[in-house]
Scaffold this motif. Structure first.
Motif, mmCIF file in Angstrom:
data_model
loop_
_atom_site.group_PDB
_atom_site.id
_atom_site.type_symbol
_atom_site.label_atom_id
_atom_site.label_comp_id
_atom_site.label_asym_id
_atom_site.label_seq_id
_atom_site.Cartn_x
_atom_site.Cartn_y
_atom_site.Cartn_z
ATOM 1 N N VAL A 154 0.323 6.832 3.216
ATOM 2 C CA VAL A 154 1.751 7.156 3.030
ATOM 3 C C VAL A 154 1.851 8.643 2.713
ATOM 4 C CG1 VAL A 154 2.436 4.874 2.166
ATOM 5 C CG2 VAL A 154 1.656 6.619 0.557
ATOM 6 N N LYS A 155 3.079 9.132 2.699
ATOM 7 C CA LYS A 155 3.256 10.510 2.233
ATOM 8 C C LYS A 155 3.874 10.490 0.846
ATOM 9 C CE LYS A 155 3.760 12.997 6.539
ATOM 10 N NZ LYS A 155 4.738 13.495 7.499
ATOM 11 N N ASP A 156 3.586 11.476 0.049
ATOM 12 C CA ASP A 156 4.134 11.508 -1.301
ATOM 13 C C ASP A 156 5.625 11.861 -1.242
ATOM 14 O OD1 ASP A 156 4.297 14.217 -0.886
ATOM 15 O OD2 ASP A 156 3.320 14.752 -2.773
ATOM 16 N N LEU A 157 6.252 11.903 -2.417
ATOM 17 C CA LEU A 157 7.708 12.046 -2.445
ATOM 18 C C LEU A 157 8.208 13.329 -1.785
ATOM 19 C CD1 LEU A 157 8.178 10.599 -6.005
ATOM 20 C CD2 LEU A 157 9.040 9.604 -3.891
ATOM 21 N N SER A 158 7.403 14.375 -1.831
ATOM 22 C CA SER A 158 7.837 15.630 -1.212
ATOM 23 C C SER A 158 7.739 15.552 0.315
ATOM 24 C CB SER A 158 6.955 16.780 -1.709
ATOM 25 O OG SER A 158 5.666 16.662 -1.132
ATOM 26 N N TYR A 188 -1.315 10.339 1.009
ATOM 27 C CA TYR A 188 -2.376 9.758 0.185
ATOM 28 C C TYR A 188 -2.663 8.326 0.605
ATOM 29 C CZ TYR A 188 1.069 7.615 -3.042
ATOM 30 O OH TYR A 188 2.073 6.898 -3.595
ATOM 31 N N THR A 189 -3.879 7.896 0.274
ATOM 32 C CA THR A 189 -4.340 6.590 0.727
ATOM 33 C C THR A 189 -4.564 5.652 -0.455
ATOM 34 O OG1 THR A 189 -6.622 7.354 0.643
ATOM 35 C CG2 THR A 189 -5.521 7.488 2.775
ATOM 36 N N SER A 190 -4.529 4.364 -0.179
ATOM 37 C CA SER A 190 -4.856 3.344 -1.171
ATOM 38 C C SER A 190 -5.102 2.055 -0.398
ATOM 39 C CB SER A 190 -3.708 3.153 -2.175
ATOM 40 O OG SER A 190 -2.536 2.751 -1.500
ATOM 41 N N ILE A 191 -5.510 0.995 -1.087
ATOM 42 C CA ILE A 191 -5.656 -0.304 -0.419
ATOM 43 C C ILE A 191 -4.664 -1.269 -1.060
ATOM 44 C CG2 ILE A 191 -7.211 -2.240 0.060
ATOM 45 C CD1 ILE A 191 -9.510 -0.351 0.190
ATOM 46 N N ARG A 192 -3.868 -1.954 -0.264
ATOM 47 C CA ARG A 192 -2.911 -2.948 -0.782
ATOM 48 C C ARG A 192 -3.030 -4.190 0.097
ATOM 49 N NH1 ARG A 192 -1.603 0.339 -5.171
ATOM 50 N NH2 ARG A 192 -1.523 2.440 -4.317
ATOM 51 N N ARG A 193 -3.242 -5.303 -0.542
ATOM 52 C CA ARG A 193 -3.379 -6.515 0.267
ATOM 53 C C ARG A 193 -2.042 -6.906 0.884
ATOM 54 N NH1 ARG A 193 -3.510 -10.070 -4.865
ATOM 55 N NH2 ARG A 193 -1.452 -11.003 -4.848
ATOM 56 N N MET A 194 -2.125 -7.535 2.053
ATOM 57 C CA MET A 194 -0.903 -7.922 2.754
ATOM 58 C C MET A 194 -1.001 -9.386 3.178
ATOM 59 S SD MET A 194 0.238 -4.558 4.824
ATOM 60 C CE MET A 194 -0.757 -4.862 6.230
ATOM 61 N N GLN A 195 -0.068 -10.192 2.724
ATOM 62 C CA GLN A 195 -0.034 -11.596 3.158
ATOM 63 C C GLN A 195 0.603 -11.662 4.536
ATOM 64 O OE1 GLN A 195 1.610 -14.484 0.425
ATOM 65 N NE2 GLN A 195 1.732 -16.059 2.023
ATOM 66 N N PHE A 196 -0.082 -12.331 5.458
ATOM 67 C CA PHE A 196 0.439 -12.427 6.832
ATOM 68 C C PHE A 196 1.509 -13.515 6.880
ATOM 69 C CE2 PHE A 196 -0.249 -14.300 11.204
ATOM 70 C CZ PHE A 196 0.506 -13.326 11.852
ATOM 71 N N TYR A 197 2.728 -13.122 7.263
ATOM 72 C CA TYR A 197 3.840 -14.086 7.323
ATOM 73 C C TYR A 197 4.053 -14.635 8.738
ATOM 74 C CZ TYR A 197 5.384 -12.526 2.662
ATOM 75 O OH TYR A 197 5.474 -12.245 1.333
ATOM 76 N N GLY A 198 3.413 -14.033 9.743
ATOM 77 C CA GLY A 198 3.622 -14.438 11.143
ATOM 78 C C GLY A 198 4.172 -13.256 11.926
ATOM 79 N N GLY A 199 3.893 -13.230 13.243
ATOM 80 C CA GLY A 199 4.410 -12.169 14.110
ATOM 81 C C GLY A 199 3.958 -10.803 13.648
ATOM 82 N N PRO A 214 2.102 2.590 -10.175
ATOM 83 C CA PRO A 214 3.448 3.104 -10.477
ATOM 84 C C PRO A 214 3.952 4.136 -9.456
ATOM 85 C CG PRO A 214 1.960 3.436 -12.339
ATOM 86 C CD PRO A 214 1.170 2.781 -11.272
ATOM 87 N N GLU A 215 3.056 5.032 -8.961
ATOM 88 C CA GLU A 215 3.511 6.085 -8.038
ATOM 89 C C GLU A 215 4.122 5.517 -6.777
ATOM 90 O OE1 GLU A 215 0.941 8.273 -10.627
ATOM 91 O OE2 GLU A 215 0.620 6.410 -9.548
ATOM 92 N N LEU A 216 3.374 4.625 -6.147
ATOM 93 C CA LEU A 216 3.827 4.096 -4.860
ATOM 94 C C LEU A 216 5.075 3.231 -5.054
ATOM 95 C CD1 LEU A 216 3.326 4.097 -1.885
ATOM 96 C CD2 LEU A 216 1.596 2.330 -2.172
ATOM 97 N N GLY A 240 18.463 3.680 0.859
ATOM 98 C CA GLY A 240 18.721 2.668 1.885
ATOM 99 C C GLY A 240 17.816 2.809 3.103
ATOM 100 N N GLU A 241 16.663 3.462 2.900
ATOM 101 C CA GLU A 241 15.774 3.719 4.043
ATOM 102 C C GLU A 241 14.450 2.979 3.916
ATOM 103 O OE1 GLU A 241 15.160 7.641 5.157
ATOM 104 O OE2 GLU A 241 17.276 8.171 5.051
ATOM 105 N N PRO A 242 13.847 2.609 5.048
ATOM 106 C CA PRO A 242 12.504 2.032 4.974
ATOM 107 C C PRO A 242 11.474 3.121 4.674
ATOM 108 C CG PRO A 242 13.184 2.245 7.272
ATOM 109 C CD PRO A 242 14.336 2.723 6.447
ATOM 110 N N MET A 243 10.356 2.723 4.109
ATOM 111 C CA MET A 243 9.281 3.685 3.853
ATOM 112 C C MET A 243 8.197 3.503 4.907
ATOM 113 S SD MET A 243 7.109 4.109 0.404
ATOM 114 C CE MET A 243 5.682 5.156 0.403
ATOM 115 N N GLU A 244 7.836 4.583 5.579
ATOM 116 C CA GLU A 244 6.838 4.497 6.645
ATOM 117 C C GLU A 244 5.433 4.353 6.075
ATOM 118 O OE1 GLU A 244 7.405 7.949 9.125
ATOM 119 O OE2 GLU A 244 8.914 6.882 10.309
ATOM 120 N N ILE A 245 4.651 3.513 6.728
ATOM 121 C CA ILE A 245 3.263 3.323 6.299
ATOM 122 C C ILE A 245 2.351 3.199 7.529
ATOM 123 C CG2 ILE A 245 3.895 2.120 4.161
ATOM 124 C CD1 ILE A 245 3.114 -0.509 5.537
#
Ligand SMILES: Cc1cc2nc3c(=O)[nH]c(=O)nc-3n(C[C@H](O)[C@H](O)[C@H](O)COP(=O)(O)O)c2cc1C
Length: 449
Positions: A139-143, A148-159, A169-171, A182-187
């Motif tokens: 992701v990119k930081d607030l500026s 920066y990188t990190s690992i976050r688990r993702m549950q697969f919901y389908g499709g 806390p930062e992310l 009201g915007e999505p965050m790009e990853i």
């Protein structure tokens, strides 16, 4: 100079030649069976040639052992990892932008069905489904300037949809600001990377504000190439095996979990943000990657990063500190062993106090002299057994801050800290002469067989 293994494929070739990787030729099911096989040998790199229902092979366990982790970076000794990490945080090496790269040899942007492209494993009996657990998130930081990188688990919901668990806390704060607008965050999520990339992703943004891909480059001694993503404004490693591009949707939550967590217990179900994947890019003959949850491969990078902080903190009050170890048995965060060259009485307890001050998660800290091998649990136990008098050498701080990730903390919402000073009193040194067989250090058993 020796060529560095900066890509997963180079590392696979290197470890194949050295014979350290287990190649599993029998077909394995990503539903429990593949994780079950990995669980049989913690610390071991695996290459699964046939994953049931998929063309794509899968690797695991690549950063699960301190010695092999060091070896993957061309570092001779596991103990050299910490100085190398400190040096790489201080002197990062910028990545190099490529116009195009192998990871974009195949690009899917329509009708994305993630589980048709690569295997997604189901790990534990009561997990709520299949999870992507080894993706390195970019992701990119607030500026908007620094990634920066990190690992976050993702549950697969389908499709093309997944839940995502973010505890830092930062992310969380960054995502909250996108939501407010009201915007999505790009990853972007990278799979199929070398251990240095996973390790550097664990460096705390809060403490170091480092560009972690630049730190990984410095650890490898080679500038890692990156390419621009196809559907989001982010850069990813040009030679990763698979990349998912997408967005964390604003104001959308779905139930995530339960899941078998780091400490070995199930975490509860809770509403978490949702990711929509807009592109999957991957190399020809791509190799998927997983990290068995709660295995050494998950714990070791976390532990190593904590060792960097611990060493720096203890050094401020006991400059003669020699080395530190955050143990795997202590879930890579609750138990610390500190080795000092004791110069004045009180150094042992002072070192333990510094450790507790530096990391709220630490629960039990043992301080030993320089003749004790802090990476050998038997040697540490021997020091406790033969050098500690509980009424003099142990102190307990009740009701301090702790880690909500372990259940005993949650009984009262606070954690007691125990420091064990297993160093020898300076005036008593001659009564603690450790026995030694002259020449034994230089004997190689092979020479006698
Ligand atoms: C294999 C593995 C899985 C992880 N899973 C998660 C996760 O699901 N959620 C999370 O918030 N952190 C997870 N972490 C820890 C974060 O990646 C880590 O705290 C973070 O990278 C630290 O960097 P930060 O300060 O930039 O957040 C995981 C770490 C590893 C090694």
């Amino acid at each position: 100079m020796e060529t560095m293994n900066t890509t997963l494929r180079q590392l696979i070739d290197y470890w194949d030649t050295k014979g350290v990787m287990l190649r599993i030729r029998r077909e394995v099911d990503p539903y429990f069976e593949l994780p079950g096989v990995i669980s049989k040998k913690d610390g071991q790199p695996f290459y699964f040639e046939k994953v049931k229902g998929y063309q794509m092979p899968m690797v695991a366990g690549f950063g699960a052992d301190r010695g092999l982790m060091a070896d993957s970076m061309g570092i001779e000794e596991g103990q050299q990892l910490i100085p190398k990490m400190i040096d790489s945080i201080v002197n990062p090496l910028p990545t190099t932008k490529w116009a195009t790269g192998p990871v974009q040899e195949n690009v899917i942007t329509k009708n994305i069905q993630l589980d048709r492209i690569f295997p997604i494993c189901t790990y534990n009996e009561f997990d709520s489904g299949a999870f992507i657990v080894a993706g390195v998130l970019v992701v990119k930081d607030l500026s908007g300037q620094k990634r920066y990188t990190s690992i976050r688990r993702m549950q697969f919901y389908g499709g093309n949809r997944c839940g995502i668990l973010i505890t830092s806390p930062e992310l969380r704060e960054q995502y909250r600001q996108f939501e407010q607008a009201g915007e999505p965050m790009e990853i972007a999520i990278m799979m199929g990377v070398v251990p240095a990339v996973v390790l550097s992703s664990q460096i705390s943004t809060h403490l170091y504000h480092a560009d972690k891909l630049n730190v990984a480059s410095a650890m490898l001694g080679e500038s890692l190439p990156v390419v621009q993503c196809k559907t989001v404004d982010l850069e990813v490693l040009a030679e990763a095996e698979i990349v998912l591009e997408g967005r964390m949707l604003p104001h959308v939550r779905e139930e995530e979990g339960p899941f078998g967590e780091l400490a070995g217990y199930y975490g509860v179900q809770s509403p978490q943000p949702v990711v929509e994947i807009s592109a999957v890019t991957y190399r020809n003959q791509a190799i998927c990657q997983t990290i068995l949850p709660a295995s050494f491969e998950e714990k070791l990078p976390m532990g190593l990063v904590r060792e960097v902080t611990l060493l720096s903190s203890v050094r401020q009050v006991v400059p003669s500190v020699k080395d530190v170890h955050i143990t795997m048995g202590g879930v890579a965060r609750y138990h610390g062993v500190i080795q000092i060259e004791k110069r004045s009485e009180g150094d042992g307890k002072q070192a333990a106090l510094a450790a507790f001050a530096s990391d709220k998660d630490l629960k039990h800290v043992v301080v030993v002299d320089e003749d004790v091998n802090i990476f050998d649990p038997s040697d540490v136990e021997w020091a406790i057994a033969t050098r500690v008098q509980a009424d003099l050498d142990i102190f307990i701080v009740p009701g301090a801050k702790g880690s909500p990730l372990e259940p005993s903390h949650n009984l009262r919402g606070v954690t007691a800290k125990m420091g064990i000073d297993a160093t020898v009193p300076l005036t008593e040194k001659e009564n603690y002469q450790r026995k030694r067989i002259p020449g034994a250090d230089f004997i190689r058993l092979e020479d006698y067989l």
